[in-house]
Design a protein around this motif. Sequence first.
Motif, PDB file in Angstrom:
ATOM      1  N   LEU A 136       1.125  -1.346   0.221  1.00  0.00           N
ATOM      2  CA  LEU A 136      -0.506   0.019  -0.284  1.00  0.00           C
ATOM      3  C   LEU A 136       0.789   1.564   0.180  1.00  0.00           C
ATOM      4  O   LEU A 136       0.659   2.301  -0.606  1.00  0.00           O
ATOM      5  CB  LEU A 136      -1.252  -0.051   1.193  1.00  0.00           C
ATOM      6  CG  LEU A 136      -1.698   1.219   1.434  1.00  0.00           C
ATOM      7  CD1 LEU A 136      -3.099   1.192   0.649  1.00  0.00           C
ATOM      8  CD2 LEU A 136      -2.463   1.239   2.773  1.00  0.00           C
ATOM      9  N   ALA A 137       1.655   1.386   0.778  1.00  0.00           N
ATOM     10  CA  ALA A 137       2.853   2.790   1.110  1.00  0.00           C
ATOM     11  C   ALA A 137       3.237   2.325  -0.355  1.00  0.00           C
ATOM     12  O   ALA A 137       3.338   4.126  -0.646  1.00  0.00           O
ATOM     13  CB  ALA A 137       3.367   2.194   2.078  1.00  0.00           C
ATOM     14  N   GLY A 138       4.291   0.780  -0.589  1.00  0.00           N
ATOM     15  CA  GLY A 138       4.726   1.335  -2.008  1.00  0.00           C
ATOM     16  C   GLY A 138       4.235   2.048  -3.259  1.00  0.00           C
ATOM     17  O   GLY A 138       3.867   2.987  -3.747  1.00  0.00           O
ATOM     18  N   THR A 174       0.795   3.999  -3.000  1.00  0.00           N
ATOM     19  CA  THR A 174       0.952   5.282  -3.647  1.00  0.00           C
ATOM     20  C   THR A 174       1.887   6.032  -3.544  1.00  0.00           C
ATOM     21  O   THR A 174       1.980   7.121  -3.676  1.00  0.00           O
ATOM     22  CB  THR A 174       0.493   5.813  -1.118  1.00  0.00           C
ATOM     23  OG1 THR A 174      -0.479   4.756  -1.138  1.00  0.00           O
ATOM     24  CG2 THR A 174      -0.253   6.991  -1.276  1.00  0.00           C
ATOM     25  N   LEU A 175       3.298   5.862  -3.525  1.00  0.00           N
ATOM     26  CA  LEU A 175       4.188   7.016  -3.274  1.00  0.00           C
ATOM     27  C   LEU A 175       4.921   6.945  -5.028  1.00  0.00           C
ATOM     28  O   LEU A 175       4.775   7.662  -5.609  1.00  0.00           O
ATOM     29  CB  LEU A 175       5.337   6.006  -2.927  1.00  0.00           C
ATOM     30  CG  LEU A 175       7.177   6.688  -2.765  1.00  0.00           C
ATOM     31  CD1 LEU A 175       6.911   8.104  -2.133  1.00  0.00           C
ATOM     32  CD2 LEU A 175       7.741   6.362  -2.050  1.00  0.00           C
TER      33      LEU A 175
END
Lengths: 101, 391
Positions: free
Chosen positions: A17-19, A21-22
Motif C-alpha cells: 500500500l505504501a509503495g 501510494t508513493l
Amino acid sequence: MVRHVRPSTLGLGLLVLAGLTLMAACLEGMRSGPEVNPAMARQVAAWGLTDLALFTEARYTRHPSQADRHGPFQDHPGALEHFPTGALLAPPAHLRVVTEP
Amino acid sequence: MIPLARQRYLLDFTVASLLRRPGRNLSLLLVYTLVVFLLASAMLYSQALKQKAAALLQGAPEIVLQRLEAGRHALMPADYLERLGRLRGVTQVQGRLWGYYFDPAIGANYTVMVQESADQAAGDPATDAQATGDPGPGQAVIGVGIARVRGLAPGDVLSLRGYDGRPHAFDILRVLPKDTELTSADLMLIHRQDFRTLLGVPEGHFTDLVLSVRNPAEVTAVARKIAERLPDSRPILREDILRTYESVFDWREGLLLALLAGGVLAFLILAWDKATGLSAEERREIGILKAIGWETGTVLRMKLWEGGLISFSAFGIGYGLAHVHVFHAGAPLFAGVMRGWSVLQPSFTLTPQVDPLQLATLFLLSVVPYTLATLVPVWRAATVDPDSVMR
C-alpha cells in the motif's frame, strides 16, 4: 471454515500500500512536469508582468521584485511592519551571507 | 530453507510481535506518518510554487528601469526615453503606466495598469480600443479576484474615487479568465487617460520603463550602460525577479519547517526512545529467541523488518497524503500561513511534480535514522548471554 491469514500478509499488504501510494504520487508528478498555463504566460509577456498576484495586501508584498529595498518601512521611518507576509519575506541577501572580516 | 520463505517467516514473527502491542505501534505509525506528511507538504508546496513562478516569469521583461528619488521609487519623466538614447542590443524601450488603488469599500489593493496595443499607444487613429479588445476611456477589464469580492460582472459599473476626490465610473468590459488568477486576480486594466485622471500621474511621466534586449548575454552589459547614463535609475533584470521568487519561497519553506521543527523534535525523541530503549519484555523476548537457537544475525534481521515496515509504510503513506493535500486539495493546512492577509486572494491549483533530490532527502531524513536506531540496542541485547538477558 475460516481461512487463517498469515501475519506477514498484513505486513506485506501495508508495504505494498505504501509503495503504491508513493509510486502513484511520483508517477503523477513525473507525467505532469512543470506546466505553464498559456493564458497566464501570454498575460506576463503582453503586459510585462513582473510578479505573481499571490500576496496583494501591500505594495512590497504584491511586487516584491519591484519594491524599494526597505519596502516595509517606506511609509514612515519608525513604522513597524504589520503584515505577516512581510515578516515572511526573506531578509536582504547581505544579511544572510557571512561576510569576511 | 529457501531465503525468501525464511524472510517471510521472519516477517510473520515481526508482525505478530507488533500486533501484540497494537495501541503503541499503531500510534507510532500514525505520528510517524503525520510527521512525514507535514514535512513533505511544506516541501512540495514551496517547490511547486517556486517552479510555477519560475516558469511563468520567464516571460517577464528583460529589464525594468525605475527612477529613484530620495531613495524611493519615483515617476519616470518621458524625456528619460530620449536621454537613454539608442543603446546597442536594445530592441525596444517602452514606458509603462501602472500603480495601486486602495479600495476602501472592501479594504483591498488593486493593481491598476494601462493596457493598450502598440498601435493604440502610438496614437494610430485607425486602431481604436474596441477593435483591439483593450479597454477604452471609461471602461475597465478586471481580474476575477476584484469581480468576486465586489460582485461585478461584464456590463456592471464600478465607481472609484480619484486622487482629487472626484468619482470615476468604469463600465466593466470583461473579466479576465478564471484560470489566470495567479497573475491577474487583483488587476484592473484601464485606458491611459483614465489612469492619469484616477491616480494623478501627470502627462509626460511613466511609472517605469521596460527594455527588450536582443541577446540575453548582453543584458548585464546593457544594465551597466544604463546605470552610467542615468545614475538616478535602478535597473531590475529578469534574473533578479526570478531570484526574488526563489528566495521568497525558500525563506517561506524554511520558516514553515522551523515552525514544524518543534513537532519533529518531539517525534524524534519519541522514536528514539521507542527504538533505543528496549523494554524488559522485549529483552526477555530476545533472550528466549537466542536461547532457542536464533542467531544474532537473525534477531537483527527481524528487527530490521520491524523498523523498515514502520518507517517505510509511514514514509510512503505520508508522502502520498502530502501529494494529495498539496496538489488535489489545495493545501488547506498551509494556505493561511503561505498566503498572508490579502483580501484578494487568488485561487489556483499547483501542478503535481516530483523532485528526486527532495524525495531522497526526505527518505534519508525519515526512514534511515529510525531503521538504524532500532538496530543498535537490539544488537547490544542480542550479543550478551541469553541467560543474563532473561534474568
